[in-house]
Design an enzyme around this catalytic site. Structure first.
Site, PDB file in Angstrom:
ATOM      1  N   GLN A   1     162.423 104.187  29.401  1.00 34.19           N
ATOM      2  CA  GLN A   1     161.223 104.143  30.223  1.00 34.19           C
ATOM      3  C   GLN A   1     161.249 105.240  31.279  1.00 34.19           C
ATOM      4  OE1 GLN A   1     161.475 100.189  31.907  1.00 34.19           O
ATOM      5  NE2 GLN A   1     163.594 100.515  32.437  1.00 34.19           N
TER       6      GLN A   1
ATOM      7  N   ASP B   1     161.855  87.505  33.860  1.00 33.38           N
ATOM      8  CA  ASP B   1     161.104  88.427  34.718  1.00 33.38           C
ATOM      9  C   ASP B   1     160.872  89.744  33.982  1.00 33.38           C
ATOM     10  OD1 ASP B   1     159.830  89.410  36.950  1.00 33.38           O
ATOM     11  OD2 ASP B   1     161.669  89.968  37.988  1.00 33.38           O
TER      12      ASP B   1
END
Length: 533
Positions: free
Chosen positions: A263, A392
């Site tokens: 990412q 999360d």
């Protein structure tokens, strides 16, 4: 006499030194095929990866790039047919252009995204041009290969495609394992362009130096040198260009940025709007938290899940360690396992001062074990059981994230739960993405959990939803409460939790599908609902 027999007879009549020279030049040409194939595949991978980072929707980005490039390769092959009579000069010119366009492709698209907001049209054009040039290589290389040694067409094709496919394999492996870690996307493409220019021009012109007129050879070498000069200059300026372009995408000054194999990570910091430092973490352009109000999000994520047993806690995602900070406020938590895919995120949480101040050095606590792995894969092999699990993950806007919101994922999660374990899942925004939120809730129920959906306000995100779940569907939904010995909180109390389960009329449960690996409904909902935000 057959062609094969003729070839063998011709080879036998050729003096041994000449045969050795032919083999040597043939090897050099196949080496050029190998390198050019590797470079071509790297260009393709760089375009798809950049689109996934900047736009998301990796399936669409990959489909568009590959389909456009393959179509253009066919056009390029046809366009190269008239050039076969001057194959040496034509091939060298094609490689000069390919090295220039392919080497600059990432820069061109990044500039188009940051300044011009024309990413998709630019991506189609660049993909088409690169594919056109790659397609023109094949017939020209075939012509050059047959010039070196009289060979049956089938054998020549087999040799060329063998070198081409092996080169593609090496290029495909070098992109994630070498180029991205060592150079990043922008510099990596420039390096590949330089290699492409040298292999495609210098090697071929050296092999056929006696067949190429000096004026043509010198012109082509000058063109290759010019391309190398352009790529080298951009390489030197690449960091400044990338910083300037990236800053166009963010309101606040960037204080940290890096691209990992997984990412694009950006941290911004400003005091312009709040009067206090506002540190923000973005992954692939999506906001993960603002230091001004992150406590609201993380209190809502953590503390209701720790109102029961909490000796052992599992956190999936949350590499910034802010959820971990809240968990460690309970002295009776004995062990915490944090599983996050990207080591760069946890490294940032350990070493970057603004993050360390926010997470209270949580990753240094001896109770914490950090695992860098894909959560889906990790769960398949996990054997330990946990009292509480906090999930999360970023919103499921890519295929790789959507699998972490699937029925199959929650089935795997059940293997590490005790009968009375409590699970908390961040579910996105019930206001901005209601179908996504209720699809996640339906997915958890489909996997065999009782659920309690609820929502809170986090100013940086807006209205945000969570799902508290417990294994089994026979009992009542899990009670949304705080532990009697919960630490002092800045946002949550029992009254806030009681109100958070009430959804307004326009955001109550909808008729949506559960999400599975084969039918990632949540991905469809997320892409549709967030496309205008």
């Amino acid at each position: 006499m057959s062609t094969t027999v003729l070839d063998r007879t011709t080879e036998a009549a050729t003096p041994r030194p000449a045969r050795a020279h032919a083999r040597g030049t043939r090897f050099l040409l196949l080496l050029a095929v190998f390198i050019c194939a590797a470079c071509g595949l790297v260009y393709e991978l760089a375009l798809t990866a950049l689109g996934s980072y900047l736009i998301g929707n990796s399936v669409m980005q990959t489909s568009v790039v590959i389909s456009v490039m393959v179509f253009a390769m066919g056009i390029g092959s046809l366009a190269a047919k008239p050039l076969q009579r001057r194959a040496v000069g034509a091939f060298a010119l094609v490689e000069i252009l390919l090295a220039l366009v392919g080497g600059l492709s990432v820069l061109i698209l990044y500039v188009a995204f940051a300044w011009l907001r024309l990413y998709m049209p630019a991506m189609v054009v660049v993909s088409f041009v690169v594919g056109l040039l790659v397609g023109a290589e094949i017939p020209l290389l075939m012509t050059l290969l047959q010039r070196i040694r009289r060979q049956e067409a089938g054998s020549a094709v087999a040799d060329m495609f063998a070198a081409d496919y092996v080169g593609a394999l090496v290029g495909g492996l070098c992109f994630p394992l070498l180029l991205l870690p060592a150079f990043g996307q922008l510099k990596g493409a420039l390096v590949v362009g330089a290699v492409n220019a040298v292999a495609g021009v210098v090697v071929v012109l050296w092999i056929f130096r006696r067949e190429t007129r000096p004026v043509v050879r010198n012109a082509l070498l000058a063109g290759a040198a010019g391309v190398l000069a352009v790529l080298g200059t951009v390489y030197v300026l690449a960091d400044d260009i990338e910083v300037t372009a990236r800053q166009q995408l963010y309101r606040d000054p960037i204080v940290h940025a890096e691209t990992t194999p997984y990412q694009d990570i950006v941290v911004t910091r400003s005091t312009a709007f709040t009067g206090e430092p506002d540190t923000r973490l973005f992954l692939n352009g999506d906001l993960q938290f603002s230091s001004v109000d992150e406590y609201r999000y993380h209190e809502a994520l953590v503390h209701p899940a720790l109102s029961g047993k909490r000796s052992s806690v599992l956190i999936l995602g949350g590499g910034d360690a802010l959820a971990l900070r809240e968990v460690l406020r309970y002295d009776d938590v004995d062990t915490v396992t944090l599983v996050d895919l990207d080591p760069a995120v946890t490294r940032l949480a350990r070493t970057f001062a603004p993050l360390l101040d926010l997470n209270d050095h949580a990753l240094s606590d001896p109770r914490v074990t950090v695992v860098h792995a894909d959560a889906f894969t990790w769960l398949r092999d996990a054997t330990r059981r946990y009292d509480a699990v906090l999930i999360d993950f970023p919103d499921p806007d890519t295929a790789s994230l959507a699998k972490l919101y699937s029925v199959e994922f929650y089935h795997l999660l059940g293997r590490v739960l005790n009968p009375d374990s409590r699970v908390m899942v961040q579910g996105g925004s019930p206001f901005f993405a209601p179908k996504s939120y209720w699809s996640i809730t339906a997915t958890i129920r489909e996997a065999g959990y009782a659920t309690t959906p609820y929502q809170v306000d986090v100013p940086s995100f807006g209205n945000w939803g969570f799902i508290l779940a417990t294994p089994g569907t026979d009992g009542p939904p899990p009670a949304l409460r705080l532990a009697a010995d919960a630490p002092p909180l800045r946002f949550l109390d029992d009254d806030v939790l009681a109100a958070s389960t009430v959804f307004p009329v326009d955001r109550r449960p909808q008729d949506v599908r559960a999400s599975t690996l084969m039918d990632p409904a949540v991905l469809e909902y997320t892409r549709h609902e967030w496309q205008n935000y």
